[in-house]
Scaffold this motif. Structure first.
Motif, short mmCIF file in Angstrom:
data_model
loop_
_atom_site.label_atom_id
_atom_site.label_comp_id
_atom_site.label_asym_id
_atom_site.label_seq_id
_atom_site.Cartn_x
_atom_site.Cartn_y
_atom_site.Cartn_z
N TRP A 94 30.71 51.72 30.50
CA TRP A 94 31.06 51.26 31.84
C TRP A 94 31.96 50.04 31.74
O TRP A 94 31.55 48.92 31.93
N ARG A 95 33.23 50.26 31.44
CA ARG A 95 34.19 49.17 31.24
C ARG A 95 34.66 48.62 32.58
O ARG A 95 35.14 49.36 33.43
N GLU B 200 12.60 34.61 38.89
CA GLU B 200 13.23 35.75 38.22
C GLU B 200 13.88 35.37 36.88
O GLU B 200 14.45 36.21 36.21
N ARG B 201 13.79 34.07 36.53
CA ARG B 201 14.33 33.56 35.27
C ARG B 201 15.84 33.86 35.14
O ARG B 201 16.31 34.27 34.09
N CYS B 202 16.57 33.63 36.20
CA CYS B 202 18.01 33.93 36.22
C CYS B 202 18.79 33.18 35.16
O CYS B 202 19.80 33.69 34.66
N GLU B 203 18.37 31.98 34.82
CA GLU B 203 19.10 31.20 33.83
C GLU B 203 18.90 31.74 32.42
O GLU B 203 19.66 31.45 31.52
N GLU B 204 17.86 32.54 32.23
CA GLU B 204 17.53 33.05 30.89
C GLU B 204 17.97 34.49 30.66
O GLU B 204 18.04 34.94 29.52
N ILE B 205 18.27 35.20 31.71
CA ILE B 205 18.40 36.66 31.64
C ILE B 205 19.47 37.14 30.66
O ILE B 205 19.32 38.17 30.03
N LEU B 206 20.56 36.41 30.51
CA LEU B 206 21.63 36.87 29.62
C LEU B 206 21.70 36.12 28.29
O LEU B 206 22.68 36.24 27.57
N SER C 246 36.27 44.63 34.40
CA SER C 246 36.86 43.34 34.05
C SER C 246 35.82 42.26 33.83
O SER C 246 36.09 41.26 33.22
N ILE C 247 34.61 42.47 34.31
CA ILE C 247 33.58 41.44 34.19
C ILE C 247 32.88 41.53 32.82
O ILE C 247 32.71 40.55 32.14
N VAL C 248 32.45 42.74 32.41
CA VAL C 248 31.70 42.86 31.17
C VAL C 248 32.43 43.64 30.09
O VAL C 248 31.96 43.72 28.99
N GLY C 249 33.57 44.23 30.44
CA GLY C 249 34.25 45.07 29.47
C GLY C 249 35.66 44.63 29.21
O GLY C 249 35.95 43.44 29.10
N VAL C 250 36.55 45.58 29.15
CA VAL C 250 37.94 45.34 28.83
C VAL C 250 38.81 45.74 30.02
O VAL C 250 38.58 46.78 30.63
N PRO D 184 19.21 43.28 27.55
CA PRO D 184 18.55 44.59 27.53
C PRO D 184 18.94 45.40 26.28
O PRO D 184 20.05 45.30 25.78
N GLU D 185 18.02 46.21 25.84
CA GLU D 185 18.17 46.96 24.60
C GLU D 185 19.46 47.77 24.53
O GLU D 185 20.11 47.83 23.50
N LYS D 186 19.85 48.39 25.60
CA LYS D 186 21.03 49.28 25.58
C LYS D 186 22.25 48.64 26.24
O LYS D 186 23.14 49.33 26.71
N ARG D 187 22.32 47.31 26.26
CA ARG D 187 23.44 46.62 26.90
C ARG D 187 24.78 46.98 26.25
O ARG D 187 25.77 47.21 26.93
N ALA D 188 24.85 47.02 24.93
CA ALA D 188 26.10 47.35 24.23
C ALA D 188 26.56 48.75 24.62
O ALA D 188 27.75 48.97 24.86
#
Length: 127
Positions: free
Chosen positions: A117-118, A95-101, A120-124, A107-111
């Motif tokens: 969707w804020r 699944e290429r887990c080491e490369e995914i991020l 504590s892990i990916v947002g504020v 992903p195109e719409k990650r931002a």
């Protein structure tokens, strides 16, 4: 790697378990997550590192500890733990887990996702 209570004893135990093909069933409970690995747990970890090589190095530490401690009551504890670690290592490679991020794989719409969707892990974190 997870912390090991007594590395020298663990190495000796790992060699003994490996050479005897030990299938001893452990009646003990696994250590608490915050505790260092016991000598027996560390022996399983060292066997896994020896058998899996580079695949072992790619596994997250928390998963390694979960596999070592999660199968402690199984009859063939070390081999069962190691076989599941091998399966996960193969899946992670597939699944290429080491490369995914990595930046070029985001992903195109990650931002937009992070903005909407804020957490504590990916947002504020809001206080």
């Amino acid at each position: 790697s997870p912390r090991i209570a007594d590395a020298d004893s663990a190495t000796q135990t790992a060699k003994a378990m490996s050479s005897s093909g030990s299938k001893k069933k452990h009646a003990q409970l696994p250590g608490l997550e915050r505790e260092p690995l016991s000598t027996d747990e560390a022996a399983v970890l060292l066997q896994a590192r020896e058998q899996l090589g580079d695949d072992f190095a790619g596994l997250p530490r928390d998963q390694v500890a979960a596999f070592v401690r999660g199968y402690i009551s199984e009859e063939d504890w070390a081999n069962k733990s190691i076989s599941f670690m091998r399966i996960v290592a193969e899946w992670r490679a597939q699944e290429r887990c080491e490369e995914i991020l990595q930046e070029d794989n985001v992903p195109e719409k990650r931002a937009e996702f992070e903005r909407m969707w804020r957490t504590s892990i990916v947002g504020v974190v809001f206080f």
